[in-house]
Design a protein around this motif. Structure first.
Motif, mmCIF file in Angstrom:
data_model
loop_
_atom_site.group_PDB
_atom_site.id
_atom_site.type_symbol
_atom_site.label_atom_id
_atom_site.label_comp_id
_atom_site.label_asym_id
_atom_site.label_seq_id
_atom_site.Cartn_x
_atom_site.Cartn_y
_atom_site.Cartn_z
ATOM 1 N N ASN A 131 0.786 -5.854 8.541
ATOM 2 C CA ASN A 131 0.570 -6.617 7.305
ATOM 3 C C ASN A 131 -0.592 -7.595 7.353
ATOM 4 O O ASN A 131 -0.629 -8.546 6.589
ATOM 5 C CB ASN A 131 1.835 -7.365 6.882
ATOM 6 C CG ASN A 131 2.830 -6.432 6.242
ATOM 7 O OD1 ASN A 131 2.442 -5.460 5.610
ATOM 8 N ND2 ASN A 131 4.096 -6.704 6.433
ATOM 9 N N GLY A 171 7.183 0.538 10.589
ATOM 10 C CA GLY A 171 6.206 1.391 11.252
ATOM 11 C C GLY A 171 5.477 2.271 10.268
ATOM 12 O O GLY A 171 4.731 3.159 10.648
ATOM 13 N N LEU A 202 0.855 -1.189 0.000
ATOM 14 C CA LEU A 202 0.000 0.000 0.000
ATOM 15 C C LEU A 202 0.885 1.232 0.000
ATOM 16 O O LEU A 202 1.820 1.341 0.789
ATOM 17 C CB LEU A 202 -0.907 -0.012 1.230
ATOM 18 C CG LEU A 202 -1.770 -1.261 1.326
ATOM 19 C CD1 LEU A 202 -2.648 -1.199 2.553
ATOM 20 C CD2 LEU A 202 -2.624 -1.402 0.077
ATOM 21 N N GLY A 241 2.178 -0.315 5.216
ATOM 22 C CA GLY A 241 2.411 -1.520 4.446
ATOM 23 C C GLY A 241 3.876 -1.812 4.219
ATOM 24 O O GLY A 241 4.254 -2.390 3.226
ATOM 25 N N LYS A 270 9.459 -6.470 5.195
ATOM 26 C CA LYS A 270 10.022 -5.465 6.088
ATOM 27 C C LYS A 270 8.949 -4.475 6.533
ATOM 28 O O LYS A 270 8.107 -4.063 5.761
ATOM 29 C CB LYS A 270 11.145 -4.702 5.388
ATOM 30 C CG LYS A 270 12.484 -5.045 5.969
ATOM 31 C CD LYS A 270 13.604 -4.081 5.625
ATOM 32 C CE LYS A 270 13.367 -3.099 4.539
ATOM 33 N NZ LYS A 270 14.577 -2.735 3.810
ATOM 34 N N VAL A 271 9.003 -4.151 7.791
ATOM 35 C CA VAL A 271 8.032 -3.216 8.328
ATOM 36 C C VAL A 271 8.785 -2.150 9.085
ATOM 37 O O VAL A 271 9.571 -2.441 9.963
ATOM 38 C CB VAL A 271 7.083 -3.938 9.304
ATOM 39 C CG1 VAL A 271 6.131 -2.947 9.922
ATOM 40 C CG2 VAL A 271 6.312 -5.023 8.591
ATOM 41 N N HIS A 281 -5.480 -5.189 9.761
ATOM 42 C CA HIS A 281 -6.156 -5.398 8.487
ATOM 43 C C HIS A 281 -5.968 -4.161 7.628
ATOM 44 O O HIS A 281 -6.241 -3.045 8.063
ATOM 45 C CB HIS A 281 -7.645 -5.676 8.716
ATOM 46 C CG HIS A 281 -8.326 -6.211 7.487
ATOM 47 N ND1 HIS A 281 -8.633 -5.417 6.424
ATOM 48 C CD2 HIS A 281 -8.725 -7.463 7.168
ATOM 49 C CE1 HIS A 281 -9.216 -6.159 5.481
ATOM 50 N NE2 HIS A 281 -9.264 -7.410 5.905
ATOM 51 N N SER A 282 -5.540 -4.404 6.385
ATOM 52 C CA SER A 282 -5.154 -3.268 5.544
ATOM 53 C C SER A 282 -6.311 -2.335 5.227
ATOM 54 O O SER A 282 -6.107 -1.145 5.061
ATOM 55 C CB SER A 282 -4.523 -3.775 4.251
ATOM 56 O OG SER A 282 -5.378 -4.706 3.639
ATOM 57 N N PRO A 320 -1.569 4.032 10.326
ATOM 58 C CA PRO A 320 -1.316 2.773 9.614
ATOM 59 C C PRO A 320 -2.493 2.423 8.713
ATOM 60 O O PRO A 320 -3.590 2.965 8.870
ATOM 61 C CB PRO A 320 -1.177 1.744 10.739
ATOM 62 C CG PRO A 320 -0.920 2.522 11.966
ATOM 63 C CD PRO A 320 -1.543 3.861 11.778
ATOM 64 N N PRO A 321 -2.289 1.517 7.752
ATOM 65 C CA PRO A 321 -3.356 1.203 6.793
ATOM 66 C C PRO A 321 -4.636 0.739 7.480
ATOM 67 O O PRO A 321 -4.603 -0.089 8.383
ATOM 68 C CB PRO A 321 -2.746 0.078 5.943
ATOM 69 C CG PRO A 321 -1.571 -0.398 6.691
ATOM 70 C CD PRO A 321 -1.083 0.745 7.511
ATOM 71 N N TYR A 360 1.288 -1.564 13.956
ATOM 72 C CA TYR A 360 2.385 -0.965 13.216
ATOM 73 C C TYR A 360 3.273 -0.149 14.163
ATOM 74 O O TYR A 360 3.700 0.962 13.855
ATOM 75 C CB TYR A 360 1.867 -0.100 12.070
ATOM 76 C CG TYR A 360 1.305 -0.929 10.941
ATOM 77 C CD1 TYR A 360 2.102 -1.318 9.870
ATOM 78 C CD2 TYR A 360 -0.018 -1.363 10.971
ATOM 79 C CE1 TYR A 360 1.588 -2.099 8.847
ATOM 80 C CE2 TYR A 360 -0.530 -2.150 9.955
ATOM 81 C CZ TYR A 360 0.275 -2.513 8.892
ATOM 82 O OH TYR A 360 -0.227 -3.289 7.880
ATOM 83 N N GLY A 361 3.470 -0.711 15.349
ATOM 84 C CA GLY A 361 4.344 -0.080 16.310
ATOM 85 C C GLY A 361 3.770 1.147 16.988
ATOM 86 O O GLY A 361 4.488 1.869 17.669
ATOM 87 N N ARG A 362 2.477 1.382 16.810
ATOM 88 C CA ARG A 362 1.900 2.602 17.397
ATOM 89 C C ARG A 362 0.723 2.275 18.290
ATOM 90 O O ARG A 362 -0.065 1.385 18.014
ATOM 91 C CB ARG A 362 1.438 3.544 16.284
ATOM 92 C CG ARG A 362 2.592 4.151 15.528
ATOM 93 C CD ARG A 362 2.105 5.029 14.426
ATOM 94 N NE ARG A 362 1.279 6.143 14.934
ATOM 95 C CZ ARG A 362 0.675 6.991 14.130
ATOM 96 N NH1 ARG A 362 0.787 6.879 12.828
ATOM 97 N NH2 ARG A 362 -0.052 7.974 14.629
#
Lengths: 536, 325
Positions: free
Chosen positions: B255, A513, A452, A516, A510-511, B200-201, A531-532, B289-291
């Motif tokens: 992800n 933060g 994304l 995507g 790889k992430v 979830h994206s 984040p997404p 996502y780390g947050r």
């Protein structure tokens, strides 16, 4: 039951069972591959086109070795199409014919067919799919009769379900019969129908006059060393065997046999009133070949020239060049082939169109290419993701190819070998064009190849395919809701290449933060962008 | 790192845990007013006084997957308060993907087995574990089917034939007015959601509410024809589990939903009668996502709360925490 009939019936039953069960069990699929590997027509095509005899054809070499000893026993006892020809002949009364049919002199036709098969393969056109008896039968059973059977089973389960539910028979109540659908059924059935329709031209017409596998066996059975038809002194020349031989291999002197034509069906021995005919090794007098087709040098030379010329002409006009459906034209990368397929033209030249890869495919995505790859390759498999994705953990189709057109892949390899590469049409993609958070492609992608990305002009993060991760498994295409053309489509771009150390086989995506897993966007960590999927 | 402490800290920072953080009087008054207004507006004041009984609104248990799931349900009053003898129970785990336990994309088989066992102990009439899998069912349901085998060989199914679905109207639907839902779910007495906690994206997280999409035949239509978040809430007005057990033994924090992504091994199970509260608590309890993100950053949770489906003000809810060691 007579031994010959028993062997023939057993062979037909085993062949059909293996092909049908291949859809459920890979063991049956591999066994069916060995059965199909007995086909000398396939050997001729691959050897002529690729100068290679694949390991899958070891059974054919064994059968040919046995043919040197025992003649064309394959045609009468093993060949499932031969069994069906016999059934048709007996139903339509061709077996009882006494008069010699007009086609008696056409036995040379099969050598011509064999020559055309070999020549066209050398010129770059694979015709075994239309000519090999085992390919014709495998398609008839696997791609025509099996789907019909599944439809019937589905109708039965649906009808029985209410009762099963009431009786608490949960196994039946939850049995789901997934229908099988391949397309091109009419052509598959039609080719088999043509082979069987030879009944109007006389008994065993296909085997006698057309079958290229029969021609190869005939060349190996000019004088079988061990078991062949022998007539002893008791013969009264009643001519019964001559009249009843379905291959017209006897006569006019009933003591003489054309061993290249004789398929050791042993009917002559059965109809002989004085039991003067035997097929056991030893004993009796060896006789010369009978009259009929004259293998004069001039005839053979003309035949070879004609076969070579027609092979060249057919290859020129039936080859894939210039043909192709809209999908190929749009993508411009050629036809999608099963995972592990030999790249380039080698695939089409090896494939004998038996359809076994299609039968074993659990998601039913392998189908005959039809017009996509040209008329000659109509039965070669292509990938159609409308009925499902290519399961990343499945290697079935790569295990069953007798010709080596699809190389065997280990489960680990399968996860890294590309079927193709997905491409997004940003003009129809919901996220790109309508700014809606569809992102089904990202949701279903098993290798994390859909990324994304924040694009300056897009309101939401939009999907982008990472070509270095995408293996072309088609989960995205299968689940994409856009119609009629899906907005994400797998193209054959990069087919056969390896995705190294990434995706399913390797490290996690790889992430950092960010969105995507895409780096380099300083605004992301702790910044304004969420984040997404999250929103304010 | 103690995740629960972090939750407490977040709640405290937002002034919802009462007395922990220092607030100015004006700020305090403003927040009280907001809370009262939101409660009055949404009609969310619970009809049953959970505070009076010893049953918490949410139970959060840390420990091995099976025992933690059992304890989380026991804290809510035991399975007996949800499942009566002879009732038809449908358990909806996430078994849509074919990954292993460590991938964090599907519900832990031991959590599902424990819940099946508890339903069995309550002498449920019929127990079914159902999902409409994204990957071919035979590749997805195997582990959970094996785990549940002691309680019957035929209770775990990935229903991928339309025959098993029936059109159902969604009277309270704003966007999605109807869907083809599994017949077994429509006919069930009790629905238990057992999602795995993952990102979830398109919807931020996939928890109990998003998981209800696994009970319908055509879910992609919710992605493109409808507003995804709104239609998830619509669907949850029809498919409202009486018990939600969120498997956060592993949390796929990046992800999602298919991974591969960063998996937090949190050894936590969260249970509630309120699917919105369970989801909201899970959002707040783990980093995505780390947050650290509050539940209202997840739009379908926000909409569900606004439409009165459940509560997302987790700071105001009674949470019972137990650590099994």
């Amino acid at each position: 039951m007579r031994p010959k009939r028993l062997a023939q019936a057993a062979s037909l039953a085993i062949f059909s069972a293996l092909v049908v069960c291949a859809s459920e069990s890979l063991v049956c699929g591999v066994a069916a591959r060995w059965f199909l590997g007995m086909d000398p027509a396939g050997v001729v095509q691959v050897a002529s086109a690729e100068r290679d005899i694949p390991a899958g054809y070891v059974p054919a070499l064994c059968v040919l070795a046995l043919t040197l000893l025992a003649g064309r026993f394959f045609c009468s006892m093993v060949c499932p199409l031969g069994a069906l020809v016999d059934v048709t002949d007996s139903v339509f009364g061709a077996q009882g014919r006494v008069a010699r049919p007009k086609t008696a002199g056409m036995r040379g036709g099969k050598y011509l067919v064999l020559g055309i098969l070999a020549a066209s393969a050398a010129f770059g056109l694979a015709l075994a799919a239309f000519l090999s008896p085992l390919s014709i039968m495998a398609r008839l059973v696997g791609l025509v009769l099996h789907p019909l059977g599944m439809d019937a089973a589905g109708a039965f389960v649906r009808a029985a379900r209410p009762l099963a539910e009431d009786l608490g028979m949960t196994r039946i109540a939850y049995a789901a019969v997934t229908p099988r659908d391949y397309g091109l059924e009419a052509l598959s059935a039609g080719v088999a129908g043509i082979a069987l329709a030879g009944v109007v031209l006389g008994p065993r017409f296909w085997c006698r006059c057309l079958c290229p596998a029969g021609a190869v066996f005939a060349l190996f059975s000019v004088r079988p060393l061990l078991v062949r038809r022998r007539v002893n002194e008791g013969c009264t020349s009643c001519m019964r065997c001559v009249e009843r031989c379905p291959m017209l291999a006897i006569g006019p002197d009933p003591r003489k046999t054309d061993h290249a034509e004789c398929i050791a069906c042993m009917r002559c021995a059965r109809v002989c009133p004085v039991s003067a005919v035997g097929f056991l090794p030893g004993g009796g007098r060896t006789q010369g070949r009978g009259a009929g087709f004259s293998r004069s040098r001039r005839f053979v030379l003309l035949g070879v020239l004609f076969a070579a010329a027609s092979g060249a002409v057919l290859a020129r006009f039936l080859n894939p060049v210039g043909l192709g459906g809209s999908r190929v034209a749009r993508a411009g990368f050629g036809v999608l082939r099963p995972p592990g397929s030999v790249p380039g033209g080698g695939f089409e030249l090896r494939c004998v169109g038996c359809g076994l890869c299609m039968t074993v495919c659990p998601t039913n995505i392998l189908r005959p290419s039809g017009a996509l790859a040209g008329a000659g390759a109509a039965f070669s498999p292509t990938v159609d993701f409308s009925s499902g994705p290519c399961d990343t953990s499945c290697t079935s189709c790569t295990q069953v190819c007798p010709t080596g057109a699809i190389r065997p892949l280990s489960p680990a390899e399968k996860k890294t070998v590309k079927v193709g590469t997905a491409r997004i049409d940003t003009t129809t993609c919901i996220a790109w064009a309508s700014a809606k958070a569809c992102l089904v492609c990202d949701e279903v992608c098993p290798v994390g190849a859909v990324e994304l990305r924040r694009e300056p002009h897009a309101a939401l993060a939009v999907p982008v395919v990472r070509e270095d991760l995408c293996i072309g498994c088609g989960y995205c295409e299968h689940h994409c809701p856009v119609r009629p053309e899906r907005a994400i489509v797998v193209t054959a771009d990069g087919a056969g290449l390896r995705v190294e150390g990434l995706g399913l086989g390797g490290a996690e995506k790889k992430v950092d933060g960010g969105i995507g897993g895409q780096g380099g966007d300083e605004a992301l960590p702790g910044g304004k962008l969420l984040p997404p999927g999250f929103s304010d | 790192m103690d995740i629960l402490d972090l939750v407490m800290k977040w709640c405290a920072e937002n002034g919802r845990m009462g007395g922990v953080a220092w607030l100015s009087r004006r700020e305090f008054m403003r927040r009280q007013g907001l809370l009262a207004a939101s409660l009055a507006f949404s009609g969310l004041a619970p009809k049953v006084s959970w505070a009076a009984s010893d049953r918490p609104y949410l139970s959060v248990v840390t420990g091995a997957p099976g025992p933690a799931a059992r304890m989380a349900i026991e804290l809510l009053g035991g399975m007996g308060s949800f499942v009566k003898r002879g009732q038809k129970v449908v358990i909806k785990p996430n078994m849509s993907f074919s990954g292993g336990v460590r991938d964090g994309v599907t519900t832990h088989p031991e959590v599902v087995r424990e819940i099946v066992a508890m339903c069995s102990e309550c002498r449920a009439g019929r127990i079914l574990v159902l999902d409409h899998t994204l990957r071919p069912p035979e590749r997805c349901i195997g582990e959970i089917r094996n785990a549940c085998r002691p309680f019957g060989g035929d209770i775990v199914h990935g229903l991928d034939s339309r025959d098993f679905y029936r059109q159902a109207a969604i009277p309270q639907g704003v966007d999605l007015k109807g869907a083809e839902v599994m017949k077994d779910v429509l006919d069930a007495d009790v629905l238990i959601a057992v999602p795995v906690a993952k990102s979830h994206s398109s919807t931020g997280v996939s928890l109990s509410m998003k998981g209800m999409m696994g009970l319908v035949w055509n879910r992609t239509v919710m992605h493109w024809r409808h507003d995804l978040d709104e239609s998830i809430v619509d669907l949850c007005t029809l498919l409202k589990p009486s018990l939600v057990v969120i498997d956060a033994t592993r949390v796929l924090s990046t992800n999602g939903p298919s991974g591969p992504g960063e998996v937090i091994f949190a050894d936590t199970v969260i249970a509630s009668r309120d699917m919105v509260a369970a989801d909201a608590y899970t959002v707040a309890a783990f980093p995505w996502y780390g947050r650290r993100l509050p539940p209202e950053k997840v739009r379908h949770v926000r909409i569900a709360s606004a439409r009165g489906l459940g509560r997302m003000d987790v700071g105001n809810l009674e949470v019972k925490k137990v650590t099994l060691r």
